[in-house]
Design an enzyme around this catalytic site. Structure first.
Site, PDB file in Angstrom:
ATOM      1  N   ARG A   2     -38.601 -56.794 -59.185  1.00  0.00           N
ATOM      2  CA  ARG A   2     -37.448 -57.687 -58.988  1.00  0.00           C
ATOM      3  C   ARG A   2     -37.704 -58.913 -59.856  1.00  0.00           C
ATOM      4  O   ARG A   2     -38.689 -59.628 -59.669  1.00  0.00           O
ATOM      5  CB  ARG A   2     -37.298 -58.090 -57.521  1.00  0.00           C
ATOM      6  N   CYS A  13     -24.288 -56.679 -49.324  1.00  0.00           N
ATOM      7  CA  CYS A  13     -25.686 -56.270 -49.542  1.00  0.00           C
ATOM      8  C   CYS A  13     -26.661 -57.106 -48.734  1.00  0.00           C
ATOM      9  O   CYS A  13     -27.784 -56.680 -48.496  1.00  0.00           O
ATOM     10  CB  CYS A  13     -26.023 -56.314 -51.027  1.00  0.00           C
ATOM     11  N   ARG A  24     -31.135 -48.503 -47.394  1.00  0.00           N
ATOM     12  CA  ARG A  24     -32.025 -48.809 -48.526  1.00  0.00           C
ATOM     13  C   ARG A  24     -33.310 -47.980 -48.381  1.00  0.00           C
ATOM     14  O   ARG A  24     -33.826 -47.436 -49.363  1.00  0.00           O
ATOM     15  CB  ARG A  24     -32.365 -50.305 -48.553  1.00  0.00           C
ATOM     16  N   ASP A  51     -20.369 -60.461 -51.982  1.00  0.00           N
ATOM     17  CA  ASP A  51     -21.768 -60.879 -52.116  1.00  0.00           C
ATOM     18  C   ASP A  51     -21.781 -62.404 -52.134  1.00  0.00           C
ATOM     19  O   ASP A  51     -20.714 -63.044 -52.215  1.00  0.00           O
ATOM     20  CB  ASP A  51     -22.330 -60.290 -53.431  1.00  0.00           C
ATOM     21  N   GLN A 111     -29.347 -51.037 -54.480  1.00  0.00           N
ATOM     22  CA  GLN A 111     -28.399 -51.452 -53.445  1.00  0.00           C
ATOM     23  C   GLN A 111     -27.135 -50.598 -53.494  1.00  0.00           C
ATOM     24  O   GLN A 111     -26.628 -50.144 -52.464  1.00  0.00           O
ATOM     25  CB  GLN A 111     -28.037 -52.932 -53.626  1.00  0.00           C
ATOM     26  N   HIS A 122     -28.239 -54.293 -59.767  1.00  0.00           N
ATOM     27  CA  HIS A 122     -28.965 -54.033 -58.504  1.00  0.00           C
ATOM     28  C   HIS A 122     -28.710 -52.571 -58.093  1.00  0.00           C
ATOM     29  O   HIS A 122     -28.061 -52.278 -57.093  1.00  0.00           O
ATOM     30  CB  HIS A 122     -28.469 -55.002 -57.420  1.00  0.00           C
TER      31      HIS A 122
HETATM   32  N1  NVA Z   1     -26.369 -61.118 -56.046  1.00  0.00           N
HETATM   33  C1  NVA Z   1     -27.451 -61.455 -55.142  1.00  0.00           C
HETATM   34  C2  NVA Z   1     -27.935 -60.242 -54.435  1.00  0.00           C
HETATM   35  C3  NVA Z   1     -29.037 -60.484 -53.445  1.00  0.00           C
HETATM   36  C4  NVA Z   1     -29.562 -59.224 -52.830  1.00  0.00           C
HETATM   37  C5  NVA Z   1     -28.574 -62.113 -55.924  1.00  0.00           C
HETATM   38  O1  NVA Z   1     -28.839 -61.676 -57.051  1.00  0.00           O
HETATM   39  O2  NVA Z   1     -29.162 -63.068 -55.426  1.00  0.00           O
HETATM   40  N1   CP Z   2     -29.874 -56.752 -50.468  1.00  0.00           N
HETATM   41  C1   CP Z   2     -31.098 -57.087 -50.874  1.00  0.00           C
HETATM   42  O1   CP Z   2     -31.561 -56.696 -51.929  1.00  0.00           O
HETATM   43  O2   CP Z   2     -31.771 -57.881 -49.996  1.00  0.00           O
HETATM   44  P1   CP Z   2     -33.141 -58.655 -50.248  1.00  0.00           P
HETATM   45  O3   CP Z   2     -32.852 -59.765 -51.239  1.00  0.00           O
HETATM   46  O4   CP Z   2     -33.521 -59.193 -48.904  1.00  0.00           O
HETATM   47  O5   CP Z   2     -34.153 -57.703 -50.795  1.00  0.00           O
END
Ligand code: NVA
Ligand code: CP
Length: 304
Positions: free
Chosen positions: A102, A258, A286, A218, A132, A129
């Site tokens: 990540r 998500c 997930r 989101d 997800q 992502h």
């Molecule tokens: N769009 C959000 C998703 C978090 C799971 C982010 O990138 O922070």
């Molecule tokens: N939806 C998701 O990826 O959650 P986290 O940021 O908690 O991993």
């Protein structure tokens, strides 16, 4: 060797396989039947951004499959002290069997993958992502059957989730109705869709929700964009999923997010906590889809 860096890295046939494996692996989990095909394998989890669901689902999932996990963050490894990505990739992939990352720019995970001896999975980048959306589509299928031919309404930021929904629509043959504030549109180059008919854009979020089989949103401010928080709050004020938006969708429409969610910002509490919301199934899935994904990337098409 296959990496999973964006949704378009797999084709419709591979997705059909993974969804079916996820169903089988979930059923084993639910009936307390041990399934440990990765008993000698190690997953490296690299986090440069915060996480709850992604960490728990990958970590628990790998242990449940019989393997083990090494957890690294920027702060407690040499990744945060400017060791070149190429070198990190060479080293980590000599000691582990699969890597989840990540991070910020997609280019970082692509560079890591280019120097990795083992499969690399995108656990979220600024651009995509995919894990997800894998869970979201599996969740839709569990509740409503095939997603082919259905309409998904995307209300909010043209972000990593939105880009990935477009890729999924292109590959799995459904449609995304996108409504974002001006200046926050989806990036069509990033989404890279071949079939331009797989999405349509709407100025008014309620119009995007009309007739939709799934309404999803989101956060207004994704990780890494916190400096824009106040500007975004003002720009996104009309992009809050409400009961009135759900009311114009199909009567059987589902709501997904998500997570993490901000009730009263991108979604009203009575929607996310209401009867059409499947966000907890979505989060749980997930675990199951990523177990199927890791099985596929490491073992191919196994059938037990
Ligand atoms: N769009 C959000 C998703 C978090 C799971 C982010 O990138 O922070
Ligand atoms: N939806 C998701 O990826 O959650 P986290 O940021 O908690 O991993």
């Amino acid at each position: 060797m296959k990496h999973y860096l964006q949704f378009s890295d797999l084709n419709a046939d591979e997705y059909a396989w993974i969804f079916e494996r996820a169903r089988i692996i979930k059923a084993k989990f639910k009936s307390y039947e041990a399934y440990q095909p990765l008993s000698d394998r190690t997953l490296a989890l690299i986090f440069e951004k915060a996480s709850t669901r992604t960490r728990v689902s990958f970590e628990a999932g790998m242990y449940q499959l019989g393997g083990s996990v090494v957890h690294l963050t920027t702060g407690d490894s040499q990744l945060g002290r400017s060791e070149p990505i190429e070198d990190s990739a060479r080293v980590i992939s000599r000691m582990t069997d699969i890597v989840m990352i990540r991070t910020y720019e997609q280019s970082k995970i692509e560079k890591f993958a280019a120097f990795s001896r083992v499969p690399v999975i995108n656990g979220l980048t600024n651009e995509y992502h995919p894990c997800q959306i894998l869970a979201d589509i599996f969740t839709f299928m569990e509740h409503r059957g095939a997603i082919t031919g259905k309409t998904v309404a995307w209300v909010g930021d043209g972000n990593n989730m939105a880009n990935t929904w477009l890729q999924a629509a292109d590959i799995l043959d459904f449609k995304v109705h996108v409504s974002t504030p001006s200046g926050y549109e989806v990036d069509q180059v990033l989404a890279g869709v071949k079939n331009q008919q797989c999405f349509a854009t709407f100025k008014d979020p309620t119009h995007a929700c009309a007739g939709a089989d799934l309404v999803t949103t989101d956060v207004w401010t994704s990780m890494g964009y916190e400096a824009e928080n106040e500007t975004r709050r003002a720009a996104f004020a009309s992009w809050r999923v409400s009961q009135s938006m759900m009311a114009v969708a199909q009567p059987e429409a589902l709501f997904m997010h998500c997570l993490p969610a901000h009730r009263g910002e991108e979604v009203d509490a009575d929607v996310i906590d209401g009867p059409q919301s499947v966000v907890w199934d979505e989060a749980e899935n997930r675990l199951h889809v990523q177990k199927a994904l890791m099985e596929y990337l490491l073992l191919g098409r196994v059938t037990d």
